[in-house]
Write a protein that holds these residues in place. Structure first.
Motif, PDB file in Angstrom:
ATOM      1  N   ILE A  58       0.749  -1.102   0.037  1.00 50.76           N
ATOM      2  CA  ILE A  58       0.072   0.044   0.074  1.00 50.76           C
ATOM      3  C   ILE A  58       0.824   1.276   0.131  1.00 50.76           C
ATOM      4  CG2 ILE A  58      -1.720   1.360   1.595  1.00 50.76           C
ATOM      5  CD1 ILE A  58      -2.786  -1.241   2.349  1.00 50.76           C
ATOM      6  N   GLY A 103       0.778   3.966  -3.156  1.00 50.52           N
ATOM      7  CA  GLY A 103       0.460   5.150  -3.128  1.00 50.52           C
ATOM      8  C   GLY A 103       1.599   6.159  -3.582  1.00 50.52           C
ATOM      9  N   GLU A 151      -5.443  -3.770  -3.424  1.00 54.44           N
ATOM     10  CA  GLU A 151      -4.339  -2.675  -3.437  1.00 54.44           C
ATOM     11  C   GLU A 151      -2.798  -3.469  -3.542  1.00 54.44           C
ATOM     12  OE1 GLU A 151      -2.484   0.314  -4.232  1.00 54.44           O
ATOM     13  OE2 GLU A 151      -4.423   0.258  -4.246  1.00 54.44           O
ATOM     14  N   VAL A 167       1.532   7.541   3.411  1.00 55.60           N
ATOM     15  CA  VAL A 167       0.429   6.295   3.313  1.00 55.60           C
ATOM     16  C   VAL A 167       0.317   5.212   4.643  1.00 55.60           C
ATOM     17  CG1 VAL A 167      -0.568   4.409   2.136  1.00 55.60           C
ATOM     18  CG2 VAL A 167       0.066   6.741   0.916  1.00 55.60           C
ATOM     19  N   THR A 202      -6.072   3.970  -3.621  1.00 57.44           N
ATOM     20  CA  THR A 202      -5.173   4.246  -1.996  1.00 57.44           C
ATOM     21  C   THR A 202      -5.555   5.772  -1.612  1.00 57.44           C
ATOM     22  OG1 THR A 202      -3.554   2.737  -2.669  1.00 57.44           O
ATOM     23  CG2 THR A 202      -3.095   4.858  -1.090  1.00 57.44           C
TER      24      THR A 202
END
Length: 459
Positions: A25, A29, A155, A222, A309
């Motif tokens: 993730i 991002g 994701e 993130v 995201t």
């Protein structure tokens, strides 16, 4: 000032994201479509020295990411750095930071969804844009509306496509530079010093490029936002932050080095369509058929990953604001699976507005872009200010410590401030001050009004 204790308040969110999901993730991002199709503007200013710009900005991103990790390991709560700013800098800072972050992420979702629609039209140019935008909006909304574990899985694979693509590009690019590929002879290192030298536009060109390069690293925060939904934040957050930053530096710096080495920087700086991307040239040089189609698929996946995201981030920030009484109370509610679907529904208005304005009014969309630029730099500077206050106030030593702070964090803050000031004098970024400053002032006024109403209603 009383020292806030360590916290684990998730405000109803579920701790379901695994360590590998957190790492992906974070990478997803931060690695956006700009790496594949962008960077041309920055290269036009710095030439081959763009590699230096990416390396220096990577250091700033590392300081921000590590300062964040140090704080959220102690306070792995809903709202992440916005909630921590509320604790250590006061309610105004927490309010401004979270609403600013919600706004820039909502705008980013709209931009990425429009981009995804445009990438599909690479194959079918006669398709109208709005059905594609509507379909992709439904995809990311569905992924975010289900359990957070499902979002993490989606994701993870979205980001995996980008990571694998960049890794393959770097490997093939190094082969093309050193020994050549089946369809292309070795390029060597001559492009790094040809066409005006390594630094063709001097130090001023390098600094101007860094202003644009810095925005490539937006998204390194993130991992911190996922703290309230991490299965084991004390263990997984430091690992995810370390892996994300190191891989991000490796991917960005090496990928950009390959880009300016396999082709003259004067050609790359012209930008252009997917066919003109250096990624296409390297993949085609390896004898892979339909190289442009493959890269376009990767870029499409990158856009959807970023949109997915960013929608997650805006939803969690709005949920945190509502829990503190700074957003409609109904957006604080969570579903039985721990998803703030009401906050998700309201956050969807941001992408809808961005999509509408991008299609109907160029000047209005430039205003949104200006808010994003100003807001992103403001959020990062507030993160570093919060870290300074955290170090001064906290008696609970974090297991993760930013090396050299407060010197390193102070230097990073000064660099961000210099970039923010310089945007007022750069064509294309000058809207940041004209629109961003009134936006910031409006947030301060709204917070003042809310605070006064609360004081009047409290006996």
């Amino acid at each position: 000032m009383a020292v806030p204790p360590p916290t684990t308040d998730t405000r109803g969110l579920r701790r379901a994201l695994t360590g590998p999901q957190l790492s992906m993730i974070g990478l997803g991002g931060a690695i956006g479509t700009g790496l594949f199709l962008g960077s041309a503007l920055a290269i036009s200013h710095a030439g081959p020295a763009i590699v230096v710009a990416y390396a220096l900005c990577a250091l700033v991103a590392f300081v921000i990411a590590w300062a964040l990790t140090e704080m959220v390991v102690v306070h792995p709560e809903a709202g992440s750095f916005g909630a921590v700013a509320h604790r250590y800098l006061g309610p105004l800072a927490g309010f401004v930071q979270r609403w600013t972050y919600w706004t820039i992420q909502a705008i980013a979702v709209g931009g990425e969804i429009v981009a995804a629609g445009l990438y599909v039209r690479f194959w079918w140019p006669d398709l109208p844009l709005w059905p594609l935008v509507a379909a992709f909006s439904a995809v990311v909304l569905t992924a975010n509306a289900l359990a957070v574990r499902f979002f993490g899985a989606v994701e993870y694979w979205f980001a995996m496509v980008k990571v694998v693509a960049v890794a393959v590009f770097i490997a093939l690019g190094l082969l093309l530079i050193a020994v050549g590929l089946p369809e292309s002879p070795a390029t060597g290192l001559s492009h790094l010093t040809a066409h005006g030298g390594f630094l063709p536009n001097g130090v001023s060109g390098l600094f101007l490029a860094m202003v644009f390069v810095l925005f490539s690293y937006l998204g390194t925060e993130v991992v911190a936002v996922t703290a309230a939904e991490s299965e084991n934040p004390g263990r997984d957050l430091p690992r995810a932050a370390r892996r994300m930053v190191l891989r991000l530096v490796l991917f960005y710096v090496l990928a950009i080095a390959v880009i300016v080495t396999v082709a003259p920087w004067t050609v790359t700086a012209q930008g252009g369509s997917v066919d003109a991307s250096p990624f296409v040239r390297v993949v085609a040089g390896a004898g892979v058929p339909a190289a442009a189609t493959i890269i376009n698929f990767v870029v499409l996946t990158a856009a959807l990953s970023s949109a997915n995201t960013n929608l997650y981030l805006s939803t969690r920030m709005l949920h945190s604001l509502a829990a503190d009484g700074y957003a409609p109370a109904w957006t604080a509610r969570v579903s039985r699976t721990g998803v703030p679907r009401n906050a998700l529904a309201l956050s969807a208005l941001g992408p809808a507005l961005a999509v509408a304005l991008s299609a109907t009014s160029g000047s209005a969309y430039l205003a949104l872009f200006g808010v994003s630029v100003f807001g992103a730099l403001l959020v990062w500077m507030l993160i570093l200010a919060t870290h300074w206050a955290f170090r001064r106030a906290a008696t609970h030593r974090s297991p993760v410590r930013l090396w050299g702070a407060p010197v390193t964090s102070g230097l990073a803050a000064l660099f961000l401030l210099a970039v923010l000031v310089s945007t007022a004098f750069i064509d294309g970024l000058d809207t940041a001050w004209r629109v961003g400053l009134p936006f910031f002032a409006a947030l301060v006024v709204v917070h003042t009004v809310i605070t006064r109403r609360r004081s009047r209603s409290t006996p």
